[in-house]
Scaffold this active site. Structure first.
Site, PDB file in Angstrom:
ATOM      1  CG  HIS A 213      13.560 -18.991  10.093  1.00 37.11           C
ATOM      2  ND1 HIS A 213      12.582 -19.347  11.001  1.00 37.11           N
ATOM      3  CD2 HIS A 213      13.506 -17.642   9.991  1.00 37.11           C
ATOM      4  CE1 HIS A 213      11.958 -18.267  11.430  1.00 37.11           C
ATOM      5  NE2 HIS A 213      12.496 -17.212  10.834  1.00 37.11           N
ATOM      6  CD  GLN A 214      22.292 -18.156  10.641  1.00 41.58           C
ATOM      7  OE1 GLN A 214      22.179 -18.255  11.849  1.00 41.58           O
ATOM      8  NE2 GLN A 214      23.429 -18.299  10.008  1.00 41.58           N
TER       9      GLN A 214
END
Length: 166
Positions: A128-129
């Protein structure tokens, strides 16, 4: 000997540190980033659903509007994503920045992926960013002196505004 620091107790944080909403060795918590897409957008705090990734509010935000761009597939590392998945995560991240600029007038952003638990990833098994909006002066005396972050808006309201502007 007193150290001069005033303490703001936040016992609810202890549950997160102990593994609330995080799959860790010794608990049976499902990956939150696999579970969230099974919920309604409102219940899951989802702002946008793409083809191979989605955008969700961070439950433990650094700043108001802190978003996570999560791959739909349960993979841990950037190198495990397909080219299409990497491109969509990048495109969605750029769109999220534009949306945050319109909705909250963000002056800048911190973007990042923590790859692996050793690098600080709270959910290391699912890539996830982070997209953290920033404003001039957002690191005021509260986090610096008071060791406290003031969140001026509820996550549900921020989600509704961002989803509508998406």
């Amino acid at each position: 000997m007193p150290d001069g620091w005033q303490r703001l107790w936040a016992p609810h944080r202890l549950e997160y540190l102990r593994g609330e909403n995080r799959p860790l060795d010794g608990n049976d918590v499902q990956c939150p980033f696999c579970r969230i897409p099974t919920l309604s957008d409102e219940e899951g705090l989802i702002v946008h659903r793409g083809v191979s990734a989605y955008v969700v509010m961070n439950l433990y935000p650094y700043n108001p509007g802190h978003l996570l761009v999560c791959a739909n597939r349960h993979v841990a590392d950037l190198t495990e994503l397909t080219t299409e998945e990497r491109h969509e995560i990048t495109d969605i991240s750029a769109h999220a920045m534009n949306t945050l600029r319109r909705v909250s007038k963000a002056d800048g952003f911190n973007l990042g992926m923590n790859q692996g638990a050793i690098s600080g990833a709270g959910v290391a098994a699912h890539i996830h960013q982070h997209i953290v909006p920033r404003w001039s002066g957002d690191a005021n005396f509260m986090p610096i002196i008071g060791k406290t972050k003031v969140m001026p808006q509820l996550l549900t309201i921020t989600r509704d505004e961002l989803a509508a502007a998406w």
